[in-house]
Design a protein around this motif. Structure first.
Motif, short mmCIF file in Angstrom:
data_model
loop_
_atom_site.label_atom_id
_atom_site.label_comp_id
_atom_site.label_asym_id
_atom_site.label_seq_id
_atom_site.Cartn_x
_atom_site.Cartn_y
_atom_site.Cartn_z
N ALA A 523 6.65 -7.80 -2.12
CA ALA A 523 6.74 -6.48 -1.50
C ALA A 523 8.15 -5.92 -1.63
O ALA A 523 8.35 -4.72 -1.92
N GLY A 524 9.17 -6.76 -1.42
CA GLY A 524 10.56 -6.30 -1.50
C GLY A 524 10.93 -5.82 -2.89
O GLY A 524 11.57 -4.77 -3.05
N TYR A 525 10.54 -6.58 -3.91
CA TYR A 525 10.85 -6.16 -5.28
C TYR A 525 10.19 -4.82 -5.60
O TYR A 525 10.80 -3.94 -6.23
N CYS A 526 8.94 -4.64 -5.18
CA CYS A 526 8.25 -3.39 -5.46
C CYS A 526 8.87 -2.23 -4.69
O CYS A 526 9.05 -1.13 -5.23
N LEU A 527 9.18 -2.46 -3.41
CA LEU A 527 9.72 -1.39 -2.58
C LEU A 527 11.09 -0.95 -3.10
O LEU A 527 11.37 0.26 -3.18
N LEU A 528 11.94 -1.89 -3.46
CA LEU A 528 13.24 -1.51 -4.01
C LEU A 528 13.07 -0.80 -5.34
O LEU A 528 13.84 0.12 -5.68
N GLY A 529 12.04 -1.20 -6.11
CA GLY A 529 11.75 -0.50 -7.36
C GLY A 529 11.41 0.96 -7.13
O GLY A 529 11.78 1.84 -7.92
N TYR A 530 10.70 1.25 -6.03
CA TYR A 530 10.36 2.63 -5.70
C TYR A 530 11.62 3.45 -5.46
O TYR A 530 11.75 4.58 -5.99
N TYR A 531 12.56 2.92 -4.72
CA TYR A 531 13.79 3.68 -4.45
C TYR A 531 14.65 3.80 -5.70
O TYR A 531 15.28 4.86 -5.93
#
Length: 595
Positions: A523-531
């Motif tokens: 989840a963290g890798y994906c969420l940071l990818g969004y930003y």
């Protein structure tokens, strides 16, 4: 020695371009006065305090540590003077209720300041940060008479606050706590028991300390359903607000720790100390979660702040250190090239940069949600913000503290042998940041909270809202297409593995526990990818418009490309680990651990 300089330009990028906080404030009840110029002026003053007052005290605090003698704790040289300056200049009151002496500014503005303070001096900043959590908890759950009596000196910085949860035998399993609360004729309670790992539990910065203590009222149910929350002053406070006698609270010892030496981590003993109930009896853990959730967001900033500090130190060193020869040579007239030109050093620096700047985007976005939860004019907007914040909090705390630890280790590696010695400050960063993945709930607990309580508990509805938002942005006109496709694939994997876990959990009772940490990291890798994708879209637009700051925006674009191509693929590994099930952990005889 290391130096810290607040990343003013990058802060402005997130505050003004990514999140438009000034426009956001105009839509919040009571925050309309915070215009761009006001915001920038406050941030600049905070930056000066962090850079010129706190950062020089950081190695001092590490060397001297806190000293315990006869139940009293003295903080390192300069800490008390800095705290007085901090309080007198109104920083603690910045986002607090004006009814009790606060300035009433939006919480996100305080979050921007806190990031710089944590980067400059983690140990010192914890004192005021814990007071902020106590203020918020008392303000939300205290009776009006208690708020009138205790909040003004807390907000003024004359008193400070702590949270007292852990006991020697129970750790994070608070249902086992033994601290007792006996009702008194005057409506107060006599609190008796011992708490440990209490950050800022005893010190010389303020004239009184207010402890928020979890305890069990005599006759209460066993387990977490029988826990209540109490406000227990170190020194008794009379009805008129004046200080009385000692209140039966003693510091038995302080811990000798790996890091954050400038913050006293205490064993506190309560011997019939007078306390006051906050919230409802036997619902203390619910009330304490006001403090815990605020602290988890602060810890996320600690992880991100250390990533920033490690990146600054490593970048400065990599530009100056001459060693080995590049292909092609950068400085043919010199015997060696600066190490920043070597591919592996660039890998490490860009990883640090991606975590520091991406983490800034994520933590400020969380702070913006806190604004909405507190100040949105529409009740539906407040509920929506609280729902999204509940989902993001464990991701931010867990992922950014893991990232901060990785960034600190990379900082040591960039320095090589010099990183392993005290002179350069990298080893202090690595020691200080290590606690962040442990306290306020270990990252395994964050993963369980995310997966069990925030995703599966509502059948993935809050998660679906977030993933749909990300997919909509990826498919829009703004997002760079090639990078967006990389993120879409991982977001789809996040969605699919969430559904798989939901279907499989009934057949594998250990699946959720075995998957929680990896799910958190995915989840963290994906969420940071969004930003980072949003940052790349903004950079693309500015470069197309012929911005005079082309180097800054090129840096954003290229760091986004690095993150999405080199760090985001780690999410695939976490999905594969999750889908391997729990048998490779649990279907192993205890004898396998024999040596």
């Amino acid at each position: 020695m290391p130096t810290y300089s607040p990343p003013r330009r990058d802060i402005r990028f997130v505050v003004h371009e990514l999140l438009d906080l000034p426009g956001h404030y105009q839509r919040l009840h009571g925050c309309e006065a915070v215009e761009r110029e006001t915001l920038d002026a406050i941030v600049e003053e905070g930056a000066r305090f962090a850079e010129h007052v706190l950062a020089p005290l950081n190695p001092v605090g590490d060397r001297h540590g806190c000293q315990w003698q006869d139940g009293r704790v003295s903080t390192p040289p300069g800490f008390a003077e800095a705290y007085r300056q901090y309080a007198d200049n109104g920083w603690l009151a910045l986002d607090k209720d004006p009814a009790y002496g606060g300035q009433g500014l939006p919480p996100s503005l305080g979050s921007v300041i806190n990031e710089m303070l944590f980067s400059a001096n983690h140990a010192w900043t914890m004192y005021g940060n814990l007071s902020g959590g106590a203020i918020g908890t008392l303000g939300q759950h205290g009776a009006q008479a208690l708020k009138q009596r205790f909040l003004p000196p807390l907000i003024a910085g004359r008193w400070s606050g702590t949270m007292c949860l852990t006991e020697a035998h129970c750790g994070s399993d608070l249902g086992l706590l033994r601290t007792r609360a006996q009702p008194q004729a005057d409506g107060s309670y006599a609190i008796s028991g011992s708490k440990m790992f209490i950050s800022a539990g005893e010190h010389d910065l303020t004239e009184n300390i207010l402890h928020l203590v979890l305890a069990r009222i005599d006759g209460a149910p066993a387990g977490v359903k029988g826990i209540s929350l109490f406000l227990v002053p170190k020194i008794a406070v009379e009805a008129d607000g004046s200080l009385g006698a000692s209140n039966g609270v003693g510091c038995g010892s302080i811990e000798h720790k790996l890091g954050i030496h400038g913050n006293a981590t205490c064993v506190l003993n309560f011997d019939n100390a007078r306390g006051y109930l906050l919230g409802e009896a036997n619902r203390g853990l619910n009330a304490m979660f006001t403090f815990i959730n605020e602290s988890r967001l602060a810890v996320a900033q600690q992880g991100q702040g250390h990533a920033e500090a490690a990146f600054q130190g490593a970048l400065r060193y990599a530009r100056e250190r001459l060693q080995m020869r590049a292909t092609p040579r950068q400085n043919p007239e010199q015997p060696a090239d600066p190490i920043i030109v070597h591919p592996d050093v660039r890998r490490m620096l860009l990883t640090q940069k991606a975590y520091a700047e991406g983490g800034r985007m994520l933590t400020y976005a969380c702070a913006q949600l806190v604004d909405l939860a507190h100040h949105a004019a529409d009740a539906a907007d407040r509920v929506a913000a609280e729902r999204r914040l509940a989902l993001l909090t464990p991701i931010a705390k867990g992922f950014l503290t893991e990232a901060g630890n990785e960034a600190a280790q990379l900082g040591i590696q960039v320095f090589g042998g010099h990183g392993y010695i005290r002179e350069w400050g990298m080893e202090q960063i690595a020691r200080d940041v290590r606690i962040t993945s442990i306290y306020e709930g270990t990252n395994g607990i964050q993963g369980l909270d995310l997966l069990s309580r925030k995703v599966l508990a509502d059948n993935g509805e809050a998660l679906d809202e977030l993933l749909t938002e990300i997919e909509t942005f990826c498919n829009g006109d703004q997002a760079p297409t090639a990078l967006a496709q990389l993120l879409i694939r991982q977001v789809d994997a996040w969605r699919q593995v969430s559904l798989w876990l939901s279907r499989q959990q009934a057949d594998d009772l250990n699946l959720i526990g075995a998957s929680a940490f990896d799910y958190l990291m995915l989840a963290g890798y994906c969420l940071l990818g969004y930003y980072w994708l949003r940052a790349a879209a903004l950079a693309k637009r500015q470069l197309a418009a012929g911005s005079s700051e082309d180097e800054f925006y090129l840096g954003k674009r290229e760091t986004a490309r690095f993150y999405l191509q080199r760090l985001l693929p780690r999410a695939t590994l976490h999905r594969e680990v999750i889908e391997s099930g729990s048998a490779n952990l649990m279907d192993i005889a205890d004898g396998a651990f024999a040596r």
